[in-house]
Scaffold this active site. Structure first.
Site, PDB file in Angstrom:
ATOM      1  N   GLY A  27       0.840  -1.188   0.000  1.00 28.23           N
ATOM      2  CA  GLY A  27       0.000   0.000   0.000  1.00 28.23           C
ATOM      3  C   GLY A  27       0.871   1.232   0.000  1.00 28.23           C
ATOM      4  N   ASN A  28       0.405   2.285  -0.635  1.00 29.79           N
ATOM      5  CA  ASN A  28       1.156   3.526  -0.663  1.00 29.79           C
ATOM      6  C   ASN A  28       0.231   4.670  -1.017  1.00 29.79           C
ATOM      7  OD1 ASN A  28       1.088   3.311  -3.707  1.00 29.79           O
ATOM      8  ND2 ASN A  28       2.486   1.621  -3.256  1.00 29.79           N
ATOM      9  N   SER A  44       9.837   2.729  -1.118  1.00 21.47           N
ATOM     10  CA  SER A  44       9.514   1.318  -1.429  1.00 21.47           C
ATOM     11  C   SER A  44       9.784   0.406  -0.236  1.00 21.47           C
ATOM     12  CB  SER A  44      10.366   0.873  -2.618  1.00 21.47           C
ATOM     13  OG  SER A  44      10.053  -0.452  -2.983  1.00 21.47           O
ATOM     14  N   GLY A  45       8.798  -0.430   0.097  1.00 23.80           N
ATOM     15  CA  GLY A  45       9.002  -1.499   1.074  1.00 23.80           C
ATOM     16  C   GLY A  45       9.300  -1.055   2.494  1.00 23.80           C
ATOM     17  N   SER A  74       8.404   4.252  -4.024  1.00 25.22           N
ATOM     18  CA  SER A  74       7.576   3.060  -4.246  1.00 25.22           C
ATOM     19  C   SER A  74       7.723   2.564  -5.673  1.00 25.22           C
ATOM     20  CB  SER A  74       6.111   3.427  -3.992  1.00 25.22           C
ATOM     21  OG  SER A  74       5.273   2.431  -4.527  1.00 25.22           O
ATOM     22  N   SER A  75       7.719   1.251  -5.834  1.00 25.66           N
ATOM     23  CA  SER A  75       7.826   0.690  -7.183  1.00 25.66           C
ATOM     24  C   SER A  75       6.608   1.050  -8.022  1.00 25.66           C
ATOM     25  CB  SER A  75       8.011  -0.829  -7.117  1.00 25.66           C
ATOM     26  OG  SER A  75       6.970  -1.400  -6.354  1.00 25.66           O
ATOM     27  N   ASP A  76       5.514   1.492  -7.388  1.00 26.33           N
ATOM     28  CA  ASP A  76       4.313   1.886  -8.130  1.00 26.33           C
ATOM     29  C   ASP A  76       4.359   3.349  -8.588  1.00 26.33           C
ATOM     30  OD1 ASP A  76       2.897  -0.621  -7.865  1.00 26.33           O
ATOM     31  OD2 ASP A  76       2.623  -0.126  -5.763  1.00 26.33           O
ATOM     32  N   HIS A  95      -2.822   3.401  -3.381  1.00 24.24           N
ATOM     33  CA  HIS A  95      -2.885   2.016  -3.863  1.00 24.24           C
ATOM     34  C   HIS A  95      -2.891   1.098  -2.651  1.00 24.24           C
ATOM     35  CE1 HIS A  95      -2.369  -1.635  -5.987  1.00 24.24           C
ATOM     36  NE2 HIS A  95      -1.095  -1.787  -5.734  1.00 24.24           N
ATOM     37  N   HIS A  97      -3.978  -3.214  -1.303  1.00 33.56           N
ATOM     38  CA  HIS A  97      -4.439  -4.564  -1.639  1.00 33.56           C
ATOM     39  C   HIS A  97      -5.535  -4.949  -0.649  1.00 33.56           C
ATOM     40  CE1 HIS A  97      -0.833  -6.055  -4.221  1.00 33.56           C
ATOM     41  NE2 HIS A  97      -0.885  -4.739  -4.254  1.00 33.56           N
ATOM     42  N   ASP A 120     -23.620   7.443  -2.869  1.00 33.46           N
ATOM     43  CA  ASP A 120     -23.198   8.618  -2.108  1.00 33.46           C
ATOM     44  C   ASP A 120     -21.775   9.041  -2.459  1.00 33.46           C
ATOM     45  OD1 ASP A 120     -25.543   9.083  -0.683  1.00 33.46           O
ATOM     46  OD2 ASP A 120     -24.925   7.923   1.070  1.00 33.46           O
ATOM     47  N   HIS A 169      -5.032  -7.531  -9.968  1.00 34.72           N
ATOM     48  CA  HIS A 169      -4.075  -6.799  -9.144  1.00 34.72           C
ATOM     49  C   HIS A 169      -4.781  -6.232  -7.901  1.00 34.72           C
ATOM     50  CE1 HIS A 169      -0.365  -3.926  -9.181  1.00 34.72           C
ATOM     51  NE2 HIS A 169      -0.859  -4.035  -7.983  1.00 34.72           N
ATOM     52  N   TYR A 227     -26.481  17.718   1.581  1.00 37.79           N
ATOM     53  CA  TYR A 227     -26.031  16.923   2.730  1.00 37.79           C
ATOM     54  C   TYR A 227     -24.986  17.703   3.527  1.00 37.79           C
ATOM     55  CZ  TYR A 227     -24.196  12.945   5.348  1.00 37.79           C
ATOM     56  OH  TYR A 227     -23.801  12.093   6.339  1.00 37.79           O
TER      57      TYR A 227
END
Lengths: 230, 230, 230, 230
Positions: A27-28, A44-45, A74-76, A95, A97, A120, A169, A227
């Site tokens: 996640g990032n 990353s990581g 991050s690799s993404d 991002h 998972h 909504d 993914h 709202y």
């Protein structure tokens, strides 16, 4: 300038971790400073425990070149960059998972708008991309992941559909800021869970009507929203 | 007078939030003072954290006009009003988007009485409304939401069926007081979860018999009840 | 004498509540002192918070008459009594509405022995009773609930199958003591959950073989057991 | 020497328990010191609460004979030994009955590689063994459990497929160290959960392509890996 953005992106990463959506280091969150032409993203990581703004990495929005060299981004990163370049209204990208949204991505199904909870926040189904080709995987995989997300958003206002599922993914979500992007990632997971449970009860549930979708979305969004407090 | 009611409604809203049924700001509890002709409900879009009786808004039961002007009442106010006006025995109403009950609402299915747990609280299936028409959505949407709930309750004692599902939307629950309404909303979610898991094991489960339904419901409710201490 | 038993039964009730298996006040644990001819059970409808041995009620094992008059015993008392009278090796009985075991009971399906986790505790499927007839529901309902449990145990050692599901109702579990009965109720819920998830993956899963069932059950139980420290 | 290993194995057992994967006393972690020819494993049936290195038992890697006599080793010891003997790159082994992985084992299905989350850790499906024959169950059951795991790994690098499901039983996972083995057991459970939810949404989901599987696995593993900091 990028220090403030690093703080905001770090805070959003920690909020994401606290939400329970992040498993391991999957996640990032990133944010952008368009005036400065800079994107900031988690390294990353890096584990979430003990994470500080120091673990955020700045890269150039145009070339993707790192402005920091102490840690790898991050690799993404190329996926995030692709989204910011094509979607000027977006100020934060996430991002994850998260399990239910990833299950829909693994099933390669868009999440239909089955109820007003969905309406909504999302003005229609949450799209799922096509699979990447072998060539798209081999070369510039992460940038091509951004490209297939943009394909399914074509013709839509990205802030009316603030997330998409990458087939096989997992989800990407976005918003006007890193904090809003995290909020949308959290909501997406709730909607993905509710939609999965709906299919357990009624295998082929019908989406709500266009009228109901519009009613709820525009009760919360846009110039005529009613709202909340003014 | 309405201060006491505001405290009770605030307490019930906080109990609802503590129950885990509320995601984001989705959910609201109201209460009524019939002698004074006043309904009190949570303000629209207010976070549960830091909520006090000050965030509760009084409106007239007959006209729906706000008696407080510092905050806007929940956008679901006309639905709550419709229920109070038609159901004189009801003293509290709750709306949530709790995941399992919402999944049944999205599947547009009544929750059948599959076991005695259900029969301890609901004297029959938990009904699901029809979908609203386009016209009903466009004009007086929230009041019409109340109207379709009343349709499915027709001929029933509302306290024997203290909840209903609005198709494509989510559950409303009620009771003799705001606190009882919250309790019923919590029970509803457990029943919805158990019923969903039952359909996982046996896709078309049969309801329990009329005798078993009556036995359990009237063990806990009505003049001949034997459950609990006197 | 019955004070010690009341402490043990209270402790077991609190352990049950802490396990997360109890929703609302649904659930009760009892214990027996066979020498004294006394059963002790939780009082009816008493909340778990603040529960002490004072909230336990003693009744005669033979007649079911209360020996305490300060509180009414659980409405399920006749079911517990029926089990103790027929099963001399049983020293504790538990009733819950734990969600997965109740879902199997609502589906009216025995839980098949799908794996060695099951075989470590149950020497075969966890049986589900037939439905009670209208006459059995109308008269002596709770005692008849015990009777249908005993029907499905016929010819089995109750400590080799320390639980059963009552169709359309929920599980009863037992053991050599109130504490063991609670332990078995907790294990039952895990097995019910695993079996439900197995049916999600493979709709008609086959039970394990007789050899594997025996191997695991007798590794933990009986004179030749090898599991654990001596 | 074996004291250090006992500490590492105890720490890994406690990490496993803290992960929520262990129910009751179901689960054990071992480690190996190949130079000394010693395996260390949790004692049989010992509770996790209050566990220390004293509760770890050393056995000879070649003969399986205990080097400690104060406690009996886990009844799964021969399975662990079979894996260490055949897989020289393995330094830690874990056995759990974690619910989702066990559900796949009970369904006797390999977990297909449905997404990149899976591909980040497993280079292909997570295999499920065949059932043991009656003869294999009667004699040397635990060693034969190891043998059927080795059958499904035949021709694979065990660190590219660091877990397998034993049909009708549950998962075993491994890694370069006890700590890595626990990490893999935790990831396996997440993947098993995501895969189960995917089958809820799409009953027969297709695995990801070979290209995507390779891309993600080799982004994290092997000489060309790019994920994480150097």
């Amino acid at each position: 300038m990028s220090d403030t953005l690093k703080e905001a992106v770090c805070t959003a990463n920690l909020k994401l971790a606290a939400s329970g959506l992040v498993i391991d280091t999957w996640g990032n969150v990133s944010g952008v400073d368009r005036a400065a032409g800079v994107m900031v993203i988690k390294a990353s990581g890096v584990p979430y425990e003990g994470m500080t703004a120091e673990h955020m990495v700045a890269v150039r929005l145009d070339t993707g070149k790192p402005l920091d060299t102490h840690l790898k981004p991050s690799s993404d990163t190329p996926t995030h960059l692709a989204l910011y370049r094509a979607l000027p209204q977006v100020g934060g990208v996430v991002h994850t998972h998260s399990v239910y949204a990833t299950a829909w991505a693994q099933a390669r199904r868009a999440i239909p708008a089955l109820g007003t909870t969905h309406a909504d926040y999302f003005h229609g189904p949450i799209p799922c991309t096509r699979e990447l080709t072998a060539a798209e995987i081999r070369t510039d995989y992460e940038a091509n992941t951004g490209a297939v997300i943009l394909e399914v958003l074509a013709g839509r206002d990205a802030l009316e559909v603030p997330a998409a599922l990458v087939a096989g993914h997992g989800p990407f979500a976005w918003g006007g800021s890193p904090d809003e992007a995290v909020h949308n990632a959290i909501l997406l997971e709730h909607l993905a869970r509710m939609a999965a449970l709906t299919t357990l009860i009624a295998p082929k549930p019908r989406p709500i009507t266009r009228e109901l979708l519009d009613k709820h979305f525009f009760r919360k969004h846009g110039p005529g929203h009613t709202y909340g407090q003014d």
